[in-house]
Structure formats: C-alpha cells, structure tokens
Write a protein that holds these residues in place. Structure first.
Motif, mmCIF file in Angstrom:
data_model
loop_
_atom_site.group_PDB
_atom_site.id
_atom_site.type_symbol
_atom_site.label_atom_id
_atom_site.label_comp_id
_atom_site.label_asym_id
_atom_site.label_seq_id
_atom_site.Cartn_x
_atom_site.Cartn_y
_atom_site.Cartn_z
ATOM 1 N N ASP A 203 -9.589 4.120 17.976
ATOM 2 C CA ASP A 203 -9.707 4.251 16.524
ATOM 3 C C ASP A 203 -11.150 4.053 16.074
ATOM 4 O OD1 ASP A 203 -9.159 4.432 13.849
ATOM 5 O OD2 ASP A 203 -7.641 2.856 13.814
ATOM 6 N N SER A 204 -11.818 5.150 15.677
ATOM 7 C CA SER A 204 -13.160 5.099 15.080
ATOM 8 C C SER A 204 -14.200 4.449 15.976
ATOM 9 C CB SER A 204 -13.103 4.361 13.732
ATOM 10 O OG SER A 204 -12.307 5.051 12.802
ATOM 11 N N ARG A 211 -9.702 9.287 14.879
ATOM 12 C CA ARG A 211 -8.713 8.570 15.688
ATOM 13 C C ARG A 211 -8.185 9.512 16.755
ATOM 14 N NH1 ARG A 211 -5.344 6.576 11.640
ATOM 15 N NH2 ARG A 211 -6.561 4.641 11.677
ATOM 16 N N HIS A 233 -7.950 12.698 11.690
ATOM 17 C CA HIS A 233 -8.767 11.929 10.749
ATOM 18 C C HIS A 233 -7.982 10.701 10.312
ATOM 19 C CE1 HIS A 233 -11.148 10.834 7.224
ATOM 20 N NE2 HIS A 233 -12.115 11.562 7.747
ATOM 21 N N THR A 234 -8.662 9.562 10.277
ATOM 22 C CA THR A 234 -7.975 8.322 9.940
ATOM 23 C C THR A 234 -7.384 8.332 8.534
ATOM 24 O OG1 THR A 234 -10.080 7.343 9.223
ATOM 25 C CG2 THR A 234 -9.391 6.943 11.501
ATOM 26 N N THR A 238 -2.006 6.644 10.271
ATOM 27 C CA THR A 238 -2.181 5.235 10.603
ATOM 28 C C THR A 238 -1.961 5.106 12.112
ATOM 29 O OG1 THR A 238 0.162 4.696 10.337
ATOM 30 C CG2 THR A 238 -1.251 4.532 8.363
ATOM 31 N N PRO A 239 -2.450 4.036 12.721
ATOM 32 C CA PRO A 239 -2.182 3.859 14.154
ATOM 33 C C PRO A 239 -0.686 3.854 14.470
ATOM 34 C CG PRO A 239 -3.925 2.377 13.451
ATOM 35 C CD PRO A 239 -3.379 3.013 12.200
#
Length: 267
Positions: A203-204, A211, A233-234, A238-239
């Motif tokens: 993540d980033s 992500r 794209h974040t 969400t994760p």
C-alpha cells in the motif's frame, strides 16, 4: 542462424562477420525450453565450441547480467529482455498469461500485470493497463525495486532462505514514499507473511496512492517463476476490499495461468 554456424566465419558470411558475436549468440540460443539450465559441457556440446571458449563467453554474459550461474549450472536471466521483444516471443509464459490478464483487467477495470525477478528488481513481461491508472508509467520491460512492490515481495517470498539471505546482504533500502518499508527486519517480516498467506498486498510504498496485490505463478515443479498482480488507486478501494474482492480473482487468474503453463510443457 543455426548453432553450428558459430564455428563458421567470414568465408561463409563475408568480411563484415564478427565471429565472437556469433559465438555469444549461439551460447544464448543454446538455452531452450528443454534446456533451461546447462553445464559448461552441455553448452560446449550444443554450440560446437571448445570448453575454454564456451566458458569465457558464459562468464562474460554473466558479468553483463544475461546469464546466472552457481559455479556449475548456467541459465539465462530476465535481463535478456533488454535485447528486445525476441526474448519475450521465445517465452511461453507471457503469451499464455496475456489473455488471462486481459480477463482480470476487464472484470475489475484495473491494471493487471505479470513480472519476473531479475536480481533485486522486478521486470514487467506482460501488461494490460487500465485508463484509470494513467498516471503510473509502466510498460513491458519496466523495472522497479522488488521490495517496494507486491509482485516483488511475492517473488522474493518464492526464493529459498539461502537465496533470500544473499539478496538481503546486498539490499539497500530507499524510501520511495513515507510508507516504504524502512528496515530489513520489517521487510523480512512482510516476506514471511507473504509465504504464509500466499499473496501480497503493498500500500503506497512504490508510489503514493498506488495499492497493489499479487500472487505467485508456479511451474510444474512448484517453483515460483513469475507474479501476477492488480494495481489500483487507493481512493477507489480499501485494503479490506482488495483482500475480499480482488485477491480471490488474482488467485483464480494465477491458477488458470499455471494450468496453461503445465499444459504447454506437456505438449
């Protein structure tokens, strides 16, 4: 040009002919789907070169990063991608993966890719890019530090402990973003996690707002030979959403690629 042509010279091809180039290419071409790894004796036999010449050429190619060896067995590395698309067309894996990546990208409307490990970097060998990720500049042959990417961590997780230790001994962590892993210990913990769960989520760490989730592609022997991923794209996910909805689809895609890969070898 057949392998035996390496033994020829100007008489056959003209005064422009550079025999050392022909011999080096014959060494590289001696590696095939059936001969992915070879000893010095096998390379010399396949090319018609004497052992001393074959050894010098192999070690030169190793110095340049096109061949890897453990002191006894030699094999080509993904760096041969730099020679052009001819390398890709000789590999069945990117071609087999492409339609499955296209399906995955279409179903998720996101970018899907396949990469292999080359030293401390990943190299993209197949790609279906979504217009939704236009800000990220990637293409066939693009390289990134393996530790900053989901595909890289999957590929690192697929190494033996000994090979992983060797890479960690050479590792120099660089901060790409504020979230990039900051220590070898933390990275090793992430790799152990990937080994346990069978997939990776980053993540980033490569680029802010990007992500990625990836899973390993294994050959018939169970060796990790590539990684497939989806980049998003974040702001759109969400994760938890990626783990719930995206990872199962990536794992399904990987199984399909593996099935085709085993089938192509069987044929």
């Amino acid at each position: 040009m057949p392998e035996a042509a390496a033994a020829g010279g100007r008489e056959e091809y003209g005064p422009h002919f550079v025999q050392s180039v022909a011999r080096a290419l014959s060494v590289m071409r001696s590696f095939t789907a059936d001969r992915r790894s070879q000893t010095l004796t096998e390379v010399a036999r396949a090319t018609g070169l004497d052992r001393a010449t074959a050894r010098r050429l192999l070690l030169t190619l190793a110095d340049l990063g096109y061949v890897a060896h453990d002191g006894r067995v030699f094999e080509l590395t993904p760096r041969t991608l730099e020679l052009g698309y001819a390398y890709l067309s000789s590999m069945s894996l990117p071609e087999l993966a492409q339609p499955h990546l296209e399906t995955l990208a279409r179903e998720l409307n996101e970018t899907a890719a396949l990469a292999v490990l080359d030293g401390e970097e990943i190299v993209y060998v197949a790609l279906v890019q979504s217009a939704r990720l236009m800000a990220v500049k990637i293409g066939i042959g693009t390289r990134f530090d393996a530790y900053t990417t989901s595909m890289g961590r999957v590929l690192l997780a697929g190494l033996s402990d000994e090979a992983l230790d060797e890479r960690f001994a050479r590792l120099r962590l660089k901060r790409r973003t504020d979230r990039t892993v900051g220590s070898p210990r933390a990275l090793r913990q992430e790799i152990d996690k990937v080994r346990e769960q069978g997939w990776s989520l980053v993540d980033s760490e490569l680029e802010e707002g990007l992500r990625g989730a990836a899973a390993p592609v294994r050959d018939r022997s169970g060796r990790v030979v590539a990684a497939a991923n989806v980049s998003v794209h974040t702001g759109r996910t969400t994760p938890e959403l990626v783990e719930r909805d995206y990872v199962p689809m990536i794992l399904r895609t990987v199984r399909l690629i593996e099935a085709d890969l085993v089938g192509s070898v069987a044929r």
